[in-house]
Design a protein around this motif. Sequence first.
Motif, PDB file in Angstrom:
ATOM      1  N   ALA A 134       0.797  -1.238   0.000  1.00 25.14           N
ATOM      2  CA  ALA A 134       0.000   0.000   0.000  1.00 25.14           C
ATOM      3  C   ALA A 134       0.826   1.282   0.000  1.00 25.14           C
ATOM      4  N   LEU A 135       2.057   1.227   0.493  1.00 24.77           N
ATOM      5  CA  LEU A 135       2.791   2.467   0.733  1.00 24.77           C
ATOM      6  C   LEU A 135       4.078   2.621  -0.064  1.00 24.77           C
ATOM      7  N   SER A 136       4.349   1.720  -1.001  1.00 17.78           N
ATOM      8  CA  SER A 136       5.602   1.813  -1.759  1.00 17.78           C
ATOM      9  C   SER A 136       5.693   3.081  -2.602  1.00 17.78           C
ATOM     10  N   GLY A 137       4.560   3.661  -2.963  1.00 18.68           N
ATOM     11  CA  GLY A 137       4.589   4.937  -3.676  1.00 18.68           C
ATOM     12  C   GLY A 137       4.996   6.088  -2.779  1.00 18.68           C
ATOM     13  N   ILE A 138       4.798   5.936  -1.481  1.00 21.55           N
ATOM     14  CA  ILE A 138       5.155   6.957  -0.498  1.00 21.55           C
ATOM     15  C   ILE A 138       6.569   6.699   0.026  1.00 21.55           C
ATOM     16  N   PHE A 139       6.856   5.438   0.282  1.00 20.33           N
ATOM     17  CA  PHE A 139       8.157   4.991   0.780  1.00 20.33           C
ATOM     18  C   PHE A 139       8.753   4.021  -0.246  1.00 20.33           C
TER      19      PHE A 139
ATOM     20  N   PHE B  18      11.381  -1.039   4.069  1.00 23.99           N
ATOM     21  CA  PHE B  18      10.558  -1.225   5.255  1.00 23.99           C
ATOM     22  C   PHE B  18      11.453  -1.352   6.488  1.00 23.99           C
ATOM     23  N   PRO B  19      11.240  -0.509   7.516  1.00 20.55           N
ATOM     24  CA  PRO B  19      12.118  -0.496   8.699  1.00 20.55           C
ATOM     25  C   PRO B  19      11.703  -1.528   9.749  1.00 20.55           C
ATOM     26  N   ARG B  20      11.841  -2.794   9.392  1.00 19.83           N
ATOM     27  CA  ARG B  20      11.348  -3.874  10.261  1.00 19.83           C
ATOM     28  C   ARG B  20      11.946  -3.826  11.667  1.00 19.83           C
ATOM     29  N   ALA B  21      13.238  -3.616  11.786  1.00 16.78           N
ATOM     30  CA  ALA B  21      13.863  -3.612  13.119  1.00 16.78           C
ATOM     31  C   ALA B  21      13.310  -2.471  13.975  1.00 16.78           C
TER      32      ALA B  21
ATOM     33  N   ASP C 269       5.614  12.932   8.980  1.00 14.50           N
ATOM     34  CA  ASP C 269       5.817  11.614   9.582  1.00 14.50           C
ATOM     35  C   ASP C 269       7.231  11.544  10.143  1.00 14.50           C
ATOM     36  N   ASP C 270       7.428  10.677  11.122  1.00 17.36           N
ATOM     37  CA  ASP C 270       8.748  10.503  11.730  1.00 17.36           C
ATOM     38  C   ASP C 270       9.738   9.797  10.811  1.00 17.36           C
ATOM     39  N   PHE C 271       9.244   8.974   9.877  1.00 21.84           N
ATOM     40  CA  PHE C 271      10.120   8.184   9.023  1.00 21.84           C
ATOM     41  C   PHE C 271      10.437   8.926   7.727  1.00 21.84           C
ATOM     42  N   PRO C 272      11.718   8.893   7.290  1.00 23.96           N
ATOM     43  CA  PRO C 272      12.076   9.494   5.997  1.00 23.96           C
ATOM     44  C   PRO C 272      11.292   8.820   4.878  1.00 23.96           C
ATOM     45  N   PRO C 273      10.899   9.542   3.883  1.00 28.03           N
ATOM     46  CA  PRO C 273      11.196  10.941   3.569  1.00 28.03           C
ATOM     47  C   PRO C 273      10.270  11.957   4.244  1.00 28.03           C
ATOM     48  N   HIS C 274       9.686  11.595   5.366  1.00 26.34           N
ATOM     49  CA  HIS C 274       8.842  12.479   6.175  1.00 26.34           C
ATOM     50  C   HIS C 274       7.622  13.006   5.424  1.00 26.34           C
TER      51      HIS C 274
ATOM     52  N   ARG D 208       1.973   5.723  11.700  1.00 29.47           N
ATOM     53  CA  ARG D 208       3.301   5.765  11.114  1.00 29.47           C
ATOM     54  C   ARG D 208       3.450   4.787   9.973  1.00 29.47           C
ATOM     55  N   TYR D 209       4.656   4.787   9.477  1.00 23.64           N
ATOM     56  CA  TYR D 209       5.006   3.877   8.385  1.00 23.64           C
ATOM     57  C   TYR D 209       4.450   2.509   8.695  1.00 23.64           C
ATOM     58  N   GLY D 210       3.732   1.964   7.748  1.00 26.12           N
ATOM     59  CA  GLY D 210       3.296   0.588   7.894  1.00 26.12           C
ATOM     60  C   GLY D 210       1.881   0.409   8.359  1.00 26.12           C
ATOM     61  N   ASP D 211       1.166   1.482   8.698  1.00 27.11           N
ATOM     62  CA  ASP D 211      -0.220   1.348   9.103  1.00 27.11           C
ATOM     63  C   ASP D 211      -1.065   1.532   7.864  1.00 27.11           C
ATOM     64  N   SER D 212      -1.552   0.430   7.322  1.00 27.24           N
ATOM     65  CA  SER D 212      -2.088   0.447   5.962  1.00 27.24           C
ATOM     66  C   SER D 212      -3.567   0.166   5.851  1.00 27.24           C
TER      67      SER D 212
END
Length: 173
Positions: free
Chosen positions: A26-31, A38-41, A137-142, A168-172
Amino acid sequence: MSILRPATPADIEAIMDVQQEGSIRALSGIFPQDAYPFPRAELTARWAEEIADPSVRVLVILLDEQVTGYVALKDDQLLHFGTATSTWGTGLAVAAHAEIIELLGGTGRLWVLADNHRARRFYEKMGWQATGRSAPDDFPPHPELIEYHLPVAPGRRTHTTDGHHSMRYGDSS
């Protein structure tokens, strides 16, 4: 019968699997994954912190006793909400949302990525309204986050509190 149950540390990997698959889809166009994988860790650590934090209510969404989604709530805010891509369009998110709203006391607020059109359509269909507030957003590219509020509907209980946290990143959802 509830489809939500409290999450435990043992659920984190299943939550991450659901979140990662949904985020990439869902978010690859944004990130873009080549520039912002994807910042799994980082997200695994965030889930562990939130599960351990007594002020955050972390739940998993179950279907046939399998983790197929996640929810995190704090005060009157929906922090995170997502379902497995295999369940998109099945009504599972709508059913989970109904339970979430009960837990929030009938009203609430959330932050969603401005360019996450799928999530915005879902929330708007569920009655959420944009407040006009935005933040990075907290995650780049913000990318830009937009705040939504669920107004009080007749027959819904309400409570209000202050506090800020973002979808945040990943809530889809």
